[in-house]
Design a protein around this motif. Structure first.
Motif, PDB file in Angstrom:
ATOM      1  N   VAL A  27      -8.133  -2.058 -22.672  1.00  0.00           N
ATOM      2  CA  VAL A  27      -7.241  -2.319 -21.540  1.00  0.00           C
ATOM      3  C   VAL A  27      -8.060  -2.853 -20.368  1.00  0.00           C
ATOM      4  O   VAL A  27      -9.201  -2.459 -20.149  1.00  0.00           O
ATOM      5  CB  VAL A  27      -6.473  -1.038 -21.132  1.00  0.00           C
ATOM      6  CG1 VAL A  27      -7.428   0.086 -20.738  1.00  0.00           C
ATOM      7  CG2 VAL A  27      -5.489  -1.318 -20.006  1.00  0.00           C
ATOM      8  N   TYR A  28      -7.441  -3.759 -19.626  1.00  0.00           N
ATOM      9  CA  TYR A  28      -8.048  -4.372 -18.446  1.00  0.00           C
ATOM     10  C   TYR A  28      -7.210  -3.967 -17.237  1.00  0.00           C
ATOM     11  O   TYR A  28      -6.020  -4.314 -17.153  1.00  0.00           O
ATOM     12  CB  TYR A  28      -8.102  -5.894 -18.593  1.00  0.00           C
ATOM     13  CG  TYR A  28      -8.986  -6.326 -19.734  1.00  0.00           C
ATOM     14  CD1 TYR A  28     -10.275  -6.813 -19.510  1.00  0.00           C
ATOM     15  CD2 TYR A  28      -8.552  -6.224 -21.065  1.00  0.00           C
ATOM     16  CE1 TYR A  28     -11.102  -7.174 -20.554  1.00  0.00           C
ATOM     17  CE2 TYR A  28      -9.372  -6.586 -22.118  1.00  0.00           C
ATOM     18  CZ  TYR A  28     -10.643  -7.060 -21.863  1.00  0.00           C
ATOM     19  OH  TYR A  28     -11.460  -7.419 -22.910  1.00  0.00           O
ATOM     20  N   ASN A  67      -4.014 -14.389 -11.862  1.00  0.00           N
ATOM     21  CA  ASN A  67      -2.998 -14.927 -12.773  1.00  0.00           C
ATOM     22  C   ASN A  67      -3.276 -16.385 -13.107  1.00  0.00           C
ATOM     23  O   ASN A  67      -2.951 -16.857 -14.202  1.00  0.00           O
ATOM     24  CB  ASN A  67      -1.611 -14.772 -12.153  1.00  0.00           C
ATOM     25  CG  ASN A  67      -0.501 -14.935 -13.170  1.00  0.00           C
ATOM     26  OD1 ASN A  67      -0.581 -14.435 -14.293  1.00  0.00           O
ATOM     27  ND2 ASN A  67       0.555 -15.641 -12.786  1.00  0.00           N
ATOM     28  N   ASP A  68      -3.887 -17.106 -12.179  1.00  0.00           N
ATOM     29  CA  ASP A  68      -4.239 -18.511 -12.410  1.00  0.00           C
ATOM     30  C   ASP A  68      -5.528 -18.670 -13.207  1.00  0.00           C
ATOM     31  O   ASP A  68      -5.667 -19.615 -13.991  1.00  0.00           O
ATOM     32  CB  ASP A  68      -4.398 -19.238 -11.069  1.00  0.00           C
ATOM     33  CG  ASP A  68      -3.064 -19.471 -10.370  1.00  0.00           C
ATOM     34  OD1 ASP A  68      -2.027 -19.453 -11.057  1.00  0.00           O
ATOM     35  OD2 ASP A  68      -3.071 -19.646  -9.141  1.00  0.00           O
ATOM     36  N   GLN A  69      -6.478 -17.744 -13.023  1.00  0.00           N
ATOM     37  CA  GLN A  69      -7.825 -17.959 -13.549  1.00  0.00           C
ATOM     38  C   GLN A  69      -8.166 -17.147 -14.799  1.00  0.00           C
ATOM     39  O   GLN A  69      -8.999 -17.571 -15.600  1.00  0.00           O
ATOM     40  CB  GLN A  69      -8.856 -17.625 -12.462  1.00  0.00           C
ATOM     41  CG  GLN A  69      -8.775 -18.534 -11.245  1.00  0.00           C
ATOM     42  CD  GLN A  69      -9.829 -18.190 -10.214  1.00  0.00           C
ATOM     43  OE1 GLN A  69     -10.603 -17.242 -10.380  1.00  0.00           O
ATOM     44  NE2 GLN A  69      -9.868 -18.943  -9.125  1.00  0.00           N
ATOM     45  N   LEU A  70      -7.550 -15.982 -14.958  1.00  0.00           N
ATOM     46  CA  LEU A  70      -7.949 -15.072 -16.031  1.00  0.00           C
ATOM     47  C   LEU A  70      -7.056 -15.254 -17.253  1.00  0.00           C
ATOM     48  O   LEU A  70      -5.832 -15.254 -17.137  1.00  0.00           O
ATOM     49  CB  LEU A  70      -7.866 -13.625 -15.535  1.00  0.00           C
ATOM     50  CG  LEU A  70      -8.375 -12.532 -16.472  1.00  0.00           C
ATOM     51  CD1 LEU A  70      -9.839 -12.757 -16.835  1.00  0.00           C
ATOM     52  CD2 LEU A  70      -8.190 -11.161 -15.815  1.00  0.00           C
ATOM     53  N   ARG A  71      -7.665 -15.403 -18.424  1.00  0.00           N
ATOM     54  CA  ARG A  71      -6.914 -15.553 -19.671  1.00  0.00           C
ATOM     55  C   ARG A  71      -7.454 -14.545 -20.688  1.00  0.00           C
ATOM     56  O   ARG A  71      -8.601 -14.599 -21.092  1.00  0.00           O
ATOM     57  CB  ARG A  71      -7.042 -16.983 -20.216  1.00  0.00           C
ATOM     58  CG  ARG A  71      -6.391 -18.043 -19.331  1.00  0.00           C
ATOM     59  CD  ARG A  71      -4.861 -17.873 -19.291  1.00  0.00           C
ATOM     60  NE  ARG A  71      -4.227 -18.845 -18.403  1.00  0.00           N
ATOM     61  CZ  ARG A  71      -3.925 -18.607 -17.130  1.00  0.00           C
ATOM     62  NH1 ARG A  71      -4.216 -17.413 -16.587  1.00  0.00           N
ATOM     63  NH2 ARG A  71      -3.350 -19.527 -16.396  1.00  0.00           N
ATOM     64  N   LEU A  72      -6.557 -13.625 -21.097  1.00  0.00           N
ATOM     65  CA  LEU A  72      -6.964 -12.558 -22.007  1.00  0.00           C
ATOM     66  C   LEU A  72      -6.184 -12.565 -23.322  1.00  0.00           C
ATOM     67  O   LEU A  72      -6.267 -11.616 -24.088  1.00  0.00           O
ATOM     68  CB  LEU A  72      -6.809 -11.195 -21.318  1.00  0.00           C
ATOM     69  CG  LEU A  72      -7.716 -10.964 -20.112  1.00  0.00           C
ATOM     70  CD1 LEU A  72      -7.377  -9.655 -19.414  1.00  0.00           C
ATOM     71  CD2 LEU A  72      -9.185 -10.988 -20.523  1.00  0.00           C
ATOM     72  N   GLY A  73      -5.414 -13.626 -23.561  1.00  0.00           N
ATOM     73  CA  GLY A  73      -4.693 -13.739 -24.833  1.00  0.00           C
ATOM     74  C   GLY A  73      -3.693 -12.627 -25.021  1.00  0.00           C
ATOM     75  O   GLY A  73      -2.753 -12.469 -24.241  1.00  0.00           O
ATOM     76  N   LYS A  74      -3.893 -11.799 -26.060  1.00  0.00           N
ATOM     77  CA  LYS A  74      -2.982 -10.686 -26.339  1.00  0.00           C
ATOM     78  C   LYS A  74      -3.559  -9.343 -25.891  1.00  0.00           C
ATOM     79  O   LYS A  74      -2.961  -8.289 -26.152  1.00  0.00           O
ATOM     80  CB  LYS A  74      -2.671 -10.638 -27.835  1.00  0.00           C
ATOM     81  CG  LYS A  74      -1.890 -11.850 -28.346  1.00  0.00           C
ATOM     82  CD  LYS A  74      -1.568 -11.697 -29.819  1.00  0.00           C
ATOM     83  CE  LYS A  74      -0.775 -12.898 -30.328  1.00  0.00           C
ATOM     84  NZ  LYS A  74      -0.429 -12.762 -31.767  1.00  0.00           N
ATOM     85  N   ARG A  75      -4.695  -9.360 -25.229  1.00  0.00           N
ATOM     86  CA  ARG A  75      -5.306  -8.110 -24.787  1.00  0.00           C
ATOM     87  C   ARG A  75      -4.448  -7.455 -23.696  1.00  0.00           C
ATOM     88  O   ARG A  75      -3.846  -8.134 -22.878  1.00  0.00           O
ATOM     89  CB  ARG A  75      -6.721  -8.383 -24.266  1.00  0.00           C
ATOM     90  CG  ARG A  75      -7.671  -8.896 -25.339  1.00  0.00           C
ATOM     91  CD  ARG A  75      -8.979  -9.379 -24.743  1.00  0.00           C
ATOM     92  NE  ARG A  75      -9.872  -9.935 -25.767  1.00  0.00           N
ATOM     93  CZ  ARG A  75      -9.801 -11.193 -26.210  1.00  0.00           C
ATOM     94  NH1 ARG A  75      -8.893 -12.037 -25.701  1.00  0.00           N
ATOM     95  NH2 ARG A  75     -10.623 -11.619 -27.153  1.00  0.00           N
ATOM     96  N   VAL A 108      -3.381  -5.861 -20.383  1.00  0.00           N
ATOM     97  CA  VAL A 108      -3.829  -5.926 -18.995  1.00  0.00           C
ATOM     98  C   VAL A 108      -2.765  -5.320 -18.105  1.00  0.00           C
ATOM     99  O   VAL A 108      -1.561  -5.503 -18.346  1.00  0.00           O
ATOM    100  CB  VAL A 108      -4.136  -7.386 -18.575  1.00  0.00           C
ATOM    101  CG1 VAL A 108      -2.930  -8.277 -18.756  1.00  0.00           C
ATOM    102  CG2 VAL A 108      -4.618  -7.456 -17.123  1.00  0.00           C
ATOM    103  N   ALA A 109      -3.188  -4.579 -17.088  1.00  0.00           N
ATOM    104  CA  ALA A 109      -2.238  -3.955 -16.163  1.00  0.00           C
ATOM    105  C   ALA A 109      -2.774  -4.024 -14.743  1.00  0.00           C
ATOM    106  O   ALA A 109      -3.970  -3.813 -14.512  1.00  0.00           O
ATOM    107  CB  ALA A 109      -2.005  -2.493 -16.553  1.00  0.00           C
ATOM    108  N   HIS A 110      -1.888  -4.335 -13.802  1.00  0.00           N
ATOM    109  CA  HIS A 110      -2.298  -4.251 -12.397  1.00  0.00           C
ATOM    110  C   HIS A 110      -1.897  -2.882 -11.843  1.00  0.00           C
ATOM    111  O   HIS A 110      -1.147  -2.127 -12.477  1.00  0.00           O
ATOM    112  CB  HIS A 110      -1.753  -5.428 -11.579  1.00  0.00           C
ATOM    113  CG  HIS A 110      -0.288  -5.381 -11.260  1.00  0.00           C
ATOM    114  ND1 HIS A 110       0.265  -4.443 -10.418  1.00  0.00           N
ATOM    115  CD2 HIS A 110       0.752  -6.189 -11.625  1.00  0.00           C
ATOM    116  CE1 HIS A 110       1.567  -4.666 -10.275  1.00  0.00           C
ATOM    117  NE2 HIS A 110       1.890  -5.711 -11.015  1.00  0.00           N
TER     118      HIS A 110
END
Length: 254
Positions: free
Chosen positions: A61-62, A75-83, A85-87
């Motif tokens: 988890v990120y 949201n514009d720069q980070l790409r994690l595919g299907k990993r 992620v939660a803010h």
């Protein structure tokens, strides 16, 4: 779980420490400020970086524990595919991180948190997720660090955030104003500490509306006029006094 924390502020410090002591592994801390990343990373015995391109791609988890204003950039720069992620923001919708991953969520701590304080109070955690599997995994994570975990929508979470601002931020500011007034008038602010403590202690036993007191409630215009005169040199605080007095009277005389 293996966790990557993006951010080094109050929530990042709090979640980092709670996750570590409850058996999770913080693999990496990411921050635009490398010194801040190093500081938190060393505290958590984790790797650290100031470059999103170097983010560890092997975590479960990120957590994006950053300011509300920083989320659109991620949201514009980070790409994690299907990993997963939660803010962690109260006033930011789940959709705000939809481009980062197809498995997104929110882990929002409904508490006032300062990283300088290592003995954390009870922290209710509010969750939201893009699908049932993410929700299940976030519930497992949240329940390991909090005894109060609630699933809410983005709209409900925003409303909780508003009420938290009213209860905590506004109340703290009023006390700060009282302290500043005491200092200006050479009064001993410490003499107010018992009434401040009693104000909050009684809320554990009574509904706040049932224990309201003061000149505004009883419409003691003589006393309120004297108070307003004392605040003549501070028009903002005088306005706050009048608005709060009117609000108290209207609330109790609906």
């Amino acid at each position: 779980m293996d966790v990557v924390i993006v951010g080094t502020g109050n929530v990042a410090h709090c979640f980092g420490h709670l996750l570590k002591i409850h058996g999770h592994h913080v693999k990496q801390v990411v921050s635009r400020n490398k010194e801040h990343a190093r500081e938190l990373g060393e505290m958590l015995h984790a790797d650290y970086t100031d470059d999103l391109q170097d983010i560890n791609m092997d975590a479960d988890v990120y957590l994006l524990a950053v300011s509300d204003a920083a989320i659109p950039e991620l949201n514009d720069q980070l790409r994690l595919g299907k990993r997963m992620v939660a803010h962690t923001a109260g006033a930011v919708p789940l959709a705000a991180i939809s481009r980062i991953s197809s498995n997104t969520g929110v882990v929002y701590p409904l508490q006032s948190i300062r990283k300088e304080v290592k003995s954390y109070p009870p922290i209710p955690v509010m969750l939201e997720a893009s699908n049932d599997e993410v929700l299940r995994r976030l519930q497992s994570l949240a329940q390991s660090i909090s005894g109060s975990v609630t699933v809410t929508s983005s709209e409900q979470r925003l409303k909780y955030h508003l009420t938290a601002v009213l209860c905590n931020n506004f109340t703290n500011h009023l006390i700060a104003q009282a302290k500043a007034y005491c200092e200006k008038e050479q009064l001993d602010f410490n003499l107010l500490q018992p009434i401040i403590k009693e104000t909050f202690d009684r809320l554990e036993k009574f509904a706040p509306e049932s224990v309201q007191t003061g000149p505004a409630l009883r419409q003691d215009e003589t006393t309120m006029s004297l108070h307003r005169e004392l605040l003549a040199g501070d028009p903002y605080l005088q306005l706050v006094y009048q608005v709060m007095s009117d609000a108290i009277y209207q609330f109790h005389n609906k």
